[in-house]
Design a protein around this motif. Structure first.
Motif, PDB file in Angstrom:
ATOM      1  N   GLN A 240      55.155  32.236  26.708  1.00 53.21           N
ATOM      2  CA  GLN A 240      54.530  31.322  27.671  1.00 53.21           C
ATOM      3  C   GLN A 240      54.050  32.060  28.913  1.00 53.21           C
ATOM      4  O   GLN A 240      52.977  31.768  29.462  1.00 53.21           O
ATOM      5  N   LYS A 241      54.841  33.022  29.383  1.00 51.23           N
ATOM      6  CA  LYS A 241      54.425  33.804  30.562  1.00 51.23           C
ATOM      7  C   LYS A 241      53.157  34.594  30.265  1.00 51.23           C
ATOM      8  O   LYS A 241      52.253  34.659  31.091  1.00 51.23           O
ATOM      9  N   VAL A 242      53.094  35.193  29.068  1.00 52.38           N
ATOM     10  CA  VAL A 242      51.906  35.962  28.705  1.00 52.38           C
ATOM     11  C   VAL A 242      50.682  35.064  28.614  1.00 52.38           C
ATOM     12  O   VAL A 242      49.601  35.395  29.096  1.00 52.38           O
ATOM     13  N   GLU A 243      50.825  33.878  28.012  1.00 44.01           N
ATOM     14  CA  GLU A 243      49.700  32.956  27.896  1.00 44.01           C
ATOM     15  C   GLU A 243      49.225  32.478  29.269  1.00 44.01           C
ATOM     16  O   GLU A 243      48.024  32.354  29.529  1.00 44.01           O
ATOM     17  N   THR A 244      50.186  32.201  30.169  1.00 49.92           N
ATOM     18  CA  THR A 244      49.809  31.778  31.531  1.00 49.92           C
ATOM     19  C   THR A 244      49.043  32.876  32.264  1.00 49.92           C
ATOM     20  O   THR A 244      48.020  32.623  32.911  1.00 49.92           O
ATOM     21  N   ALA A 245      49.511  34.096  32.150  1.00 56.27           N
ATOM     22  CA  ALA A 245      48.828  35.214  32.819  1.00 56.27           C
ATOM     23  C   ALA A 245      47.440  35.423  32.236  1.00 56.27           C
ATOM     24  O   ALA A 245      46.480  35.682  32.963  1.00 56.27           O
ATOM     25  N   GLN A 246      47.315  35.303  30.897  1.00 56.53           N
ATOM     26  CA  GLN A 246      45.994  35.451  30.290  1.00 56.53           C
ATOM     27  C   GLN A 246      45.041  34.362  30.747  1.00 56.53           C
ATOM     28  O   GLN A 246      43.862  34.605  30.965  1.00 56.53           O
ATOM     29  N   SER A 247      45.529  33.128  30.901  1.00 58.14           N
ATOM     30  CA  SER A 247      44.682  32.034  31.406  1.00 58.14           C
ATOM     31  C   SER A 247      44.220  32.313  32.823  1.00 58.14           C
ATOM     32  O   SER A 247      43.048  32.110  33.166  1.00 58.14           O
ATOM     33  N   GLN A 248      45.131  32.785  33.671  1.00 55.59           N
ATOM     34  CA  GLN A 248      44.745  33.114  35.053  1.00 55.59           C
ATOM     35  C   GLN A 248      43.712  34.230  35.078  1.00 55.59           C
ATOM     36  O   GLN A 248      42.771  34.199  35.862  1.00 55.59           O
ATOM     37  N   LEU A 249      43.889  35.233  34.224  1.00 55.60           N
ATOM     38  CA  LEU A 249      42.917  36.329  34.163  1.00 55.60           C
ATOM     39  C   LEU A 249      41.555  35.836  33.705  1.00 55.60           C
ATOM     40  O   LEU A 249      40.521  36.224  34.252  1.00 55.60           O
ATOM     41  N   THR A 250      41.524  34.936  32.709  1.00 55.17           N
ATOM     42  CA  THR A 250      40.253  34.382  32.232  1.00 55.17           C
ATOM     43  C   THR A 250      39.542  33.599  33.318  1.00 55.17           C
ATOM     44  O   THR A 250      38.331  33.733  33.515  1.00 55.17           O
ATOM     45  N   LEU A 251      40.298  32.762  34.057  1.00 50.26           N
ATOM     46  CA  LEU A 251      39.689  31.986  35.145  1.00 50.26           C
ATOM     47  C   LEU A 251      39.141  32.895  36.233  1.00 50.26           C
ATOM     48  O   LEU A 251      38.059  32.659  36.775  1.00 50.26           O
ATOM     49  N   ALA A 252      39.893  33.942  36.559  1.00 46.43           N
ATOM     50  CA  ALA A 252      39.428  34.869  37.597  1.00 46.43           C
ATOM     51  C   ALA A 252      38.153  35.581  37.162  1.00 46.43           C
ATOM     52  O   ALA A 252      37.216  35.753  37.941  1.00 46.43           O
ATOM     53  N   GLU A 253      38.103  36.000  35.876  1.00 47.17           N
ATOM     54  CA  GLU A 253      36.892  36.668  35.383  1.00 47.17           C
ATOM     55  C   GLU A 253      35.710  35.717  35.375  1.00 47.17           C
ATOM     56  O   GLU A 253      34.591  36.105  35.703  1.00 47.17           O
ATOM     57  N   MET A 254      35.925  34.443  35.013  1.00 50.48           N
ATOM     58  CA  MET A 254      34.849  33.452  35.013  1.00 50.48           C
ATOM     59  C   MET A 254      34.325  33.216  36.430  1.00 50.48           C
ATOM     60  O   MET A 254      33.117  33.097  36.655  1.00 50.48           O
ATOM     61  N   GLU A 255      35.249  33.113  37.385  1.00 47.48           N
ATOM     62  CA  GLU A 255      34.835  32.901  38.784  1.00 47.48           C
ATOM     63  C   GLU A 255      34.041  34.090  39.304  1.00 47.48           C
ATOM     64  O   GLU A 255      33.033  33.935  39.993  1.00 47.48           O
ATOM     65  N   LEU A 256      34.484  35.310  38.951  1.00 45.65           N
ATOM     66  CA  LEU A 256      33.770  36.508  39.383  1.00 45.65           C
ATOM     67  C   LEU A 256      32.377  36.555  38.770  1.00 45.65           C
ATOM     68  O   LEU A 256      31.395  36.885  39.436  1.00 45.65           O
ATOM     69  N   GLU A 257      32.284  36.221  37.468  1.00 44.46           N
ATOM     70  CA  GLU A 257      30.976  36.208  36.809  1.00 44.46           C
ATOM     71  C   GLU A 257      30.065  35.148  37.408  1.00 44.46           C
ATOM     72  O   GLU A 257      28.870  35.366  37.584  1.00 44.46           O
ATOM     73  N   LYS A 258      30.624  33.962  37.734  1.00 45.00           N
ATOM     74  CA  LYS A 258      29.831  32.887  38.353  1.00 45.00           C
ATOM     75  C   LYS A 258      29.266  33.323  39.684  1.00 45.00           C
ATOM     76  O   LYS A 258      28.114  33.078  40.002  1.00 45.00           O
ATOM     77  N   LYS A 259      30.092  33.985  40.522  1.00 47.37           N
ATOM     78  CA  LYS A 259      29.613  34.444  41.831  1.00 47.37           C
ATOM     79  C   LYS A 259      28.533  35.499  41.680  1.00 47.37           C
ATOM     80  O   LYS A 259      27.562  35.538  42.434  1.00 47.37           O
ATOM     81  N   PHE A 260      28.712  36.392  40.686  1.00 54.25           N
ATOM     82  CA  PHE A 260      27.691  37.405  40.480  1.00 54.25           C
ATOM     83  C   PHE A 260      26.392  36.788  40.000  1.00 54.25           C
ATOM     84  O   PHE A 260      25.304  37.169  40.428  1.00 54.25           O
ATOM     85  N   ASN A 261      26.459  35.767  39.093  1.00 52.32           N
ATOM     86  CA  ASN A 261      25.254  35.115  38.579  1.00 52.32           C
ATOM     87  C   ASN A 261      24.500  34.349  39.642  1.00 52.32           C
ATOM     88  O   ASN A 261      23.312  34.090  39.515  1.00 52.32           O
ATOM     89  N   SER A 262      25.211  33.913  40.719  1.00 51.03           N
ATOM     90  CA  SER A 262      24.565  33.142  41.775  1.00 51.03           C
ATOM     91  C   SER A 262      23.901  34.016  42.829  1.00 51.03           C
ATOM     92  O   SER A 262      23.258  33.511  43.727  1.00 51.03           O
ATOM     93  N   THR A 263      24.069  35.365  42.736  1.00 46.34           N
ATOM     94  CA  THR A 263      23.467  36.236  43.744  1.00 46.34           C
ATOM     95  C   THR A 263      21.976  36.382  43.489  1.00 46.34           C
ATOM     96  O   THR A 263      21.478  36.195  42.373  1.00 46.34           O
ATOM     97  N   ALA A 264      21.266  36.740  44.575  1.00 49.68           N
ATOM     98  CA  ALA A 264      19.810  36.912  44.480  1.00 49.68           C
ATOM     99  C   ALA A 264      19.459  38.095  43.578  1.00 49.68           C
ATOM    100  O   ALA A 264      18.471  38.067  42.854  1.00 49.68           O
TER     101      ALA A 264
END
Length: 302
Positions: A240-264
């Motif tokens: 369960q700890k590993v799955e939770t950490a993987q979910s947090q990592l996925t969300l962080a990567e998605m947020e980073l990709e979203k911010k990069f896609n929104s740049t000029a």
């Protein structure tokens, strides 16, 4: 001019624009008056005129005024288009998209509020659009600050991703350690089983051998069940700890990709790639066209 909700500099620019077109309006009215005076001085020389003569004179004045009015309106529209182009060009340098609410141009309250703008003295020397370079230092500073903030935010996101990645590696290491411990405990169980079997064999000649054997087997089974349950709970918790950490990592990567896609920079690169793809498609179509022509010519030669 408070109702227009613009700053002092823009108010002065609007005042200069209004004064310019007040002057042009006065010039147009003078030209109309001059045309009428010319007709009076050149054609109204007799005391009486027929209906046809009056109609001809009025028609001539009407045509002159309509032609002048049309030319003035065309000039007014073209000048406003040029002014909008200047504003849009300045906005595009900073990747801004300006819009115009055409419904506000029919707002009677706003139209009444701008009637006195022509009487407000303009603070600019010429009715030209103020160059953007006047405030370039302040604007550049704001842009640098915004870029710095974005870089810091991206840096923080990368650090968060790195921390989560390290946590996952640590949890995986702990999971492997738990598996290793489980294997060691299984070996211990096997050794205990061997010891018990040896004890059973050593006391096989004693009385109540079946009872002691059953008792030993029950002890071993209970120990085995408790140990398996403990190991299962520990493995499930680690999973369960590993799955939770993987979910947090996925969300962080998605947020980073979203911010990069929104740049000029990303949007500009996307436009360039789309344009290059269109050029490649066009070149492929032209190549297919030339190949088909070559096939036709080769067939005719044969």
């Amino acid at each position: 001019m408070d109702v227009l909700k613009v700053n002092e500099h823009h108010q002065s620019v609007i005042g200069g624009y209004a004064q310019l077109y007040r002057y042009q309006r006065q010039q147009y009215l003078r030209s109309v008056q001059s045309a009428i005076n010319d007709v009076i001085n050149s054609k109204l020389l007799e005391d009486t005129y027929t209906r046809d003569e009056v109609t001809e004179i009025v028609s001539g004045i009407q045509n002159d005024i309509l032609n002048d009015l049309e030319a003035e309106l065309i000039n007014f529209v073209q000048a406003n288009i040029l002014m909008l182009c200047q504003l849009f060009q300045q906005a595009e340098k900073w990747h801004l998209q300006l819009n115009v609410d055409l419904s506000e141009m029919q707002n009677k309250e706003l139209l009444e509020s701008v009637q006195n703008i022509e009487n407000i003295p303009a603070k600019v020397e010429k009715p030209k659009l103020t160059p953007l370079s006047i405030n370039i230092e302040k604007t550049s500073e704001l842009m640098r600050q915004e870029i710095f903030n974005l870089q810091e935010e991206n840096k923080q996101l990368l650090e968060d991703v790195k921390i989560l990645h390290d946590k996952i590696l640590n949890m995986r290491q702990e999971y492997e350690n738990m598996v290793q411990k489980c294997e060691e405990k299984n070996k211990m169980i096997e050794e205990l089983q061997k010891i018990i079997e040896q004890n059973i064999n050593s006391i096989s000649k004693e009385t109540n051998i079946e009872e002691k054997k059953l008792e030993a087997e029950n002890i071993l089974q209970n120990y085995d069940n408790v140990l398996k349950e403990q190991i299962t709970n520990e493995l499930e918790e680690m999973k369960q700890k590993v799955e939770t950490a993987q979910s947090q990592l996925t969300l962080a990567e998605m947020e980073l990709e979203k911010k990069f896609n929104s740049t000029a920079a990303y949007n500009n690169m996307k436009k360039i790639i789309s344009k290059k793809n269109d050029q490649i498609k066009e070149l492929r179509n032209r190549l297919l066209k030339y190949e088909s022509l070559d096939n036709v010519e080769n067939g005719e030669k044969k």
